[in-house]
Design an enzyme around this catalytic site. Structure first.
Site, PDB file in Angstrom:
ATOM      1  N   PHE A  12       0.832  -1.215   0.000  1.00 31.60           N
ATOM      2  CA  PHE A  12       0.000   0.000   0.000  1.00 31.60           C
ATOM      3  C   PHE A  12       0.867   1.266   0.000  1.00 31.60           C
ATOM      4  CE2 PHE A  12      -3.203   2.945   0.559  1.00 31.60           C
ATOM      5  CZ  PHE A  12      -3.396   3.430   1.844  1.00 31.60           C
ATOM      6  N   ASN A  33       7.765  -9.971  -1.961  1.00 36.03           N
ATOM      7  CA  ASN A  33       7.541 -11.442  -2.037  1.00 36.03           C
ATOM      8  C   ASN A  33       6.076 -11.754  -2.354  1.00 36.03           C
ATOM      9  OD1 ASN A  33       6.112 -10.954   0.279  1.00 36.03           O
ATOM     10  ND2 ASN A  33       7.347 -12.273   1.627  1.00 36.03           N
ATOM     11  N   ASN A  36       1.515 -10.182   0.558  1.00 37.81           N
ATOM     12  CA  ASN A  36       0.352  -9.410   1.020  1.00 37.81           C
ATOM     13  C   ASN A  36      -0.069  -8.392  -0.026  1.00 37.81           C
ATOM     14  OD1 ASN A  36      -1.655  -8.652   2.816  1.00 37.81           O
ATOM     15  ND2 ASN A  36      -0.396  -7.052   3.745  1.00 37.81           N
ATOM     16  N   SER A 125       6.598   3.213  12.922  1.00 40.41           N
ATOM     17  CA  SER A 125       5.191   3.471  13.191  1.00 40.41           C
ATOM     18  C   SER A 125       5.004   4.173  14.525  1.00 40.41           C
ATOM     19  CB  SER A 125       4.448   2.127  13.204  1.00 40.41           C
ATOM     20  OG  SER A 125       3.167   2.279  13.746  1.00 40.41           O
ATOM     21  N   TYR A 150       4.221  -6.893  16.898  1.00 34.38           N
ATOM     22  CA  TYR A 150       4.416  -6.021  15.722  1.00 34.38           C
ATOM     23  C   TYR A 150       5.108  -4.726  16.176  1.00 34.38           C
ATOM     24  CZ  TYR A 150       3.519  -2.229  12.572  1.00 34.38           C
ATOM     25  OH  TYR A 150       3.687  -1.113  11.801  1.00 34.38           O
ATOM     26  N   LYS A 154       9.107  -3.016  15.424  1.00 33.20           N
ATOM     27  CA  LYS A 154       9.451  -1.664  14.954  1.00 33.20           C
ATOM     28  C   LYS A 154      10.446  -1.021  15.924  1.00 33.20           C
ATOM     29  CE  LYS A 154       7.217  -1.641  11.152  1.00 33.20           C
ATOM     30  NZ  LYS A 154       7.961  -1.673   9.858  1.00 33.20           N
ATOM     31  N   ASN A 199      -7.841  -2.823   9.338  1.00 31.39           N
ATOM     32  CA  ASN A 199      -7.844  -1.374   9.564  1.00 31.39           C
ATOM     33  C   ASN A 199      -9.228  -0.758   9.319  1.00 31.39           C
ATOM     34  OD1 ASN A 199      -4.636  -1.641   8.250  1.00 31.39           O
ATOM     35  ND2 ASN A 199      -5.023  -0.937  10.319  1.00 31.39           N
ATOM     36  N   LEU A 200      -9.422   0.408   9.912  1.00 29.88           N
ATOM     37  CA  LEU A 200     -10.738   1.053   9.909  1.00 29.88           C
ATOM     38  C   LEU A 200     -11.239   1.411   8.517  1.00 29.88           C
ATOM     39  CD1 LEU A 200     -13.130   2.347  11.425  1.00 29.88           C
ATOM     40  CD2 LEU A 200     -11.796   4.465  11.547  1.00 29.88           C
ATOM     41  N   PHE A 218     -15.080  -0.247  17.784  1.00 31.06           N
ATOM     42  CA  PHE A 218     -14.498  -0.930  18.954  1.00 31.06           C
ATOM     43  C   PHE A 218     -14.446   0.008  20.162  1.00 31.06           C
ATOM     44  CE2 PHE A 218     -13.919  -4.298  16.266  1.00 31.06           C
ATOM     45  CZ  PHE A 218     -12.859  -4.247  15.371  1.00 31.06           C
ATOM     46  N   ARG A 231      -7.302   8.925  16.246  1.00 30.53           N
ATOM     47  CA  ARG A 231      -6.058   8.643  15.539  1.00 30.53           C
ATOM     48  C   ARG A 231      -5.725   9.792  14.592  1.00 30.53           C
ATOM     49  NH1 ARG A 231      -6.446   5.326  18.800  1.00 30.53           N
ATOM     50  NH2 ARG A 231      -6.194   3.043  18.710  1.00 30.53           N
ATOM     51  N   GLY A 297      -5.697  -4.210  23.082  1.00 29.43           N
ATOM     52  CA  GLY A 297      -4.446  -3.647  22.533  1.00 29.43           C
ATOM     53  C   GLY A 297      -4.634  -2.259  21.963  1.00 29.43           C
TER      54      GLY A 297
HETATM   55  C1  WQD Z   1      -8.028   2.718  13.852  1.00 28.03           C
HETATM   56  C2  WQD Z   1      -9.148   2.997  14.843  1.00 28.03           C
HETATM   57  C3  WQD Z   1      -9.793   1.067  16.126  1.00 28.03           C
HETATM   58  C4  WQD Z   1     -11.394  -1.213  12.765  1.00 28.03           C
HETATM   59  C5  WQD Z   1      -2.635   0.029  13.389  1.00 28.03           C
HETATM   60  C6  WQD Z   1      -1.172  -0.158  13.691  1.00 28.03           C
HETATM   61  C7  WQD Z   1      -0.361   0.900  12.997  1.00 28.03           C
HETATM   62  C8  WQD Z   1      -0.681   0.868  11.533  1.00 28.03           C
HETATM   63  C9  WQD Z   1      -2.172   1.154  11.350  1.00 28.03           C
HETATM   64  C10 WQD Z   1       0.826  -0.655  10.527  1.00 28.03           C
HETATM   65  C11 WQD Z   1      -8.921   2.315  16.189  1.00 28.03           C
HETATM   66  C12 WQD Z   1     -10.943   1.537  15.235  1.00 28.03           C
HETATM   67  C13 WQD Z   1     -10.808  -0.226  13.525  1.00 28.03           C
HETATM   68  C14 WQD Z   1     -12.770  -1.518  12.944  1.00 28.03           C
HETATM   69  C15 WQD Z   1     -12.908   0.185  14.636  1.00 28.03           C
HETATM   70  N1  WQD Z   1      -0.380  -0.382  10.984  1.00 28.03           N
HETATM   71  N2  WQD Z   1     -11.551   0.458  14.452  1.00 28.03           N
HETATM   72  N3  WQD Z   1     -13.478  -0.800  13.877  1.00 28.03           N
HETATM   73  O1  WQD Z   1      -4.955   0.198  15.315  1.00 28.03           O
HETATM   74  O2  WQD Z   1      -4.728   2.737  15.022  1.00 28.03           O
HETATM   75  O3  WQD Z   1      -3.062   1.241  13.951  1.00 28.03           O
HETATM   76  O4  WQD Z   1      -2.871   0.077  12.005  1.00 28.03           O
HETATM   77  O5  WQD Z   1       1.763   0.050  10.389  1.00 28.03           O
HETATM   78  O6  WQD Z   1       1.000   0.621  13.211  1.00 28.03           O
HETATM   79  O7  WQD Z   1      -0.975  -0.008  15.076  1.00 28.03           O
HETATM   80  O8  WQD Z   1      -5.382   1.309  13.066  1.00 28.03           O
HETATM   81  O9  WQD Z   1      -7.189   1.163  11.407  1.00 28.03           O
HETATM   82  O10 WQD Z   1      -6.825  -0.802  13.004  1.00 28.03           O
HETATM   83  O11 WQD Z   1      -7.810   1.300  13.858  1.00 28.03           O
HETATM   84  O12 WQD Z   1     -13.568   0.812  15.482  1.00 28.03           O
HETATM   85  O13 WQD Z   1     -13.372  -2.394  12.276  1.00 28.03           O
HETATM   86  O14 WQD Z   1     -10.365   2.455  14.325  1.00 28.03           O
HETATM   87  O15 WQD Z   1     -10.302   0.702  17.410  1.00 28.03           O
HETATM   88  O16 WQD Z   1      -9.426   3.174  17.198  1.00 28.03           O
HETATM   89  P1  WQD Z   1      -4.594   1.360  14.461  1.00 28.03           P
HETATM   90  P2  WQD Z   1      -6.823   0.657  12.774  1.00 28.03           P
END
Ligand code: WQD
Length: 334
Positions: A12, A33, A36, A125, A150, A154, A199-200, A218, A231, A297
C-alpha cells in the site's frame, strides 16, 4: 540518475512511494515477495507513471537471494517497507513477526554494508509510542514497552539501525507513520486488504459497498470527545512524498545526525465517529455500524506533533481527511 531499492514496493505505502520516486526522476527497483499484495499493482504503477519499475519477486528471508541481488544491482539508497504489519495477527504469531520483520532487516543491513549502500529510509510506526502520556506526540515522547510483537519489531528495528549507524557509514532516516489511508487520485492503486480488513478505512469502504454487513466500532467509552478512539489519519500520498524528501536529505547530506527520527502525520486527531460522519458526507453514503466492546491492545488517542518534520524535513501534509476518504471510496467502487 539515483537508483532506489524499495522493499515491499508493491504494498500500500510502498506502491504510492514508488510512484512519487518515479515522478521525481529516480530509477526504482522493487523487491516484494507478493505475500500481502498482487502483481497487478506493478501494472497500476506503470499506468500512472509510464515507467515500469524493475521488479524482483524475492523473499528477504532468503539471504542468498539478498546477497545475489546486491551483487548484481547497483543501488544508491534503500526504502525498507517489507514487513508484516497486522497488530492482532502479531499477538497470535509472534515468531512469524520476529522472523519476517527482524531477520530480514539484519540480512538487508549486512548486504547494504558489504556493498557500500549507505542511505536508508526505514518504515516505522507511531505504534512505538504506545499510549503516550501527553499529546500531541513528539519525537521526544518516551518509547514505552510495546503492546504487541508487531510494535516490538518496529522498536527493535529502530535500535538495530541505530547501532549499525554507529559503526558503519550507514546514514538512516526513520519515519514513524501515524495512520495511512486513502489512495492515488488516478484510482489505479490503493489499499488492497487481502482477507478481512484489520484497519478502519478498508472496513468502512467494504461496509459501504455491501461487502461487509456492518461496521463494528471498537468501544465508545474512551476518554475522548465522543468516546470513540482518536487517531491521526494521513493521506498515503502525503506520506509517500515524505519518503522522497527524506531520501533527498540523505543524498544531499543535509541530515544532522547519522540517524534521524520524524513523526509523519497530519497533526490532527480524528475519532472513529468523526471519520464515519466525514465518510458518509463526502461520499453521500449511509454506513451501517454498531458499537461493540473495545479491541484488545487499542489505545485511546494518538496524534502527531509534526513540528520537526515541518521545520527540519521541510515536509507538511497537504491533503485532507476528506480527500483520503473520497479516494478510498473511489478505489473501493472500482
Ligand atoms: C483505527 C481505529 C480502532 C477497525 C494500526 C497499527 C499501525 C498501523 C495502522 C501498521 C482504532 C478503530 C478499527 C474496525 C474500529 N499499521 N476500528 N473498527 O490500530 O490505530 O493502527 O494500524 O503500520 O502501526 O498499530 O489502526 O485502522 O486498526 O484502527 O472501530 O473495524 O479504528 O479501534 O481506534 P490502528 P486501525
Amino acid at each position: 540518475m539515483k537508483r532506489i531499492l524499495v522493499t515491499g514496493g508493491l504494498g500500500f505505502i510502498g506502491s504510492h512511494t514508488v510512484v512519487e520516486l518515479q515522478n521525481e526522476g529516480f530509477e526504482v527497483v522493487i523487491i516484494d515477495n507478493l505475500s500481502n499484495t498482487t502483481i497487478e499493482v506493478l501494472d497500476g504503477i506503470t499506468a500512472i507513471t509510464n515507467k515500469k519499475p524493475v521488479f524482483f519477486q524475492i523473499d528477504l528471508k532468503n539471504i542468498s537471494k539478498v546477497k545475489k541481488f546486491f551483487k548484481n544491482n547497483k543501488i544508491d539508497g534503500v526504502i525498507h517497507f517489507a514487513a508484516s504489519k497486522a497488530v492482532g495477527e502479531s499477538v497470535n504469531e509472534p515468531l512469524k513477526y520476529y522472523e519476517n520483520n527482524i531477520t530480514t532487516l539484519v540480512y538487508l543491513l549486512k548486504e547494504m554494508q558489504k556493498n557500500k549502500v549507505n542511505n536508508l529510509i526505514f518504515s516505522s510506526s507511531c505504534t512505538v509510542y504506545g499510549q503516550a502520556d501527553e499529546l500531541p506526540i513528539t519525537e521526544e515522547t518516551p518509547i514505552k514497552p510495546a503492546d504487541s510483537p508487531y510494535g516490538n519489531t518496529k522498536q527493535i528495528g529502530e535500535e538495530i539501525i541505530t547501532d549499525t549507524t554507529k559503526i558503519s557509514d550507514l546514514n538512516a532516516i526513520v519515519l514513524r507513520y501515524f495512520n495511512p489511508i486513502g489512495g492515488h487520485q488516478s484510482i489505479l492503486i490503493g489499499e488492497l486488504p487481502i482477507g478481512i480488513p484489520q484497519n478502519l478505512i478498508p472496513f468502512i469502504t467494504q461496509t459501504a459497498a455491501g461487502v461487509r454487513e456492518c461496521l463494528s466500532i471498537f468501544g465508545d467509552d474512551y476518554e475522548t470527545p465522543d468516546g470513540t478512539a482518536v487517531r491521526d489519519y494521513i493521506h498515503v500520498v502525503d506520506l509517500a512524498k515524505a519518503h522522497i524528501v527524506a531520501m533527498k536529505r540523505l543524498f544531499t547530506k543535509n541530515n544532522k545526525e547519522k540517524i534521524e527520527f520524524f513523526n509523519i502525520g497530519t497533526g490532527k486527531g480524528s475519532s472513529v465517529l468523526t471519520v464515519i460522519n466525514a465518510f458518509e458526507k463526502v461520499n453521500n453514503q449511509k454506513l451501517n455500524y454498531k458499537i461493540v466492546p473495545r479491541r484488545v491492545g487499542d489505545i485511546a488517542s494518538a496524534y502527531a506533533d509534526t513540528t520537526l518534520a515541518n521545520n527540519e524535513l521541510g515536509w507538511k501534509s497537504k491533503l485532507t481527511l476528506q480527500d483520503a476518504l473520497r479516494a478510498a471510496w473511489l478505489w473501493q467502487e472500482k
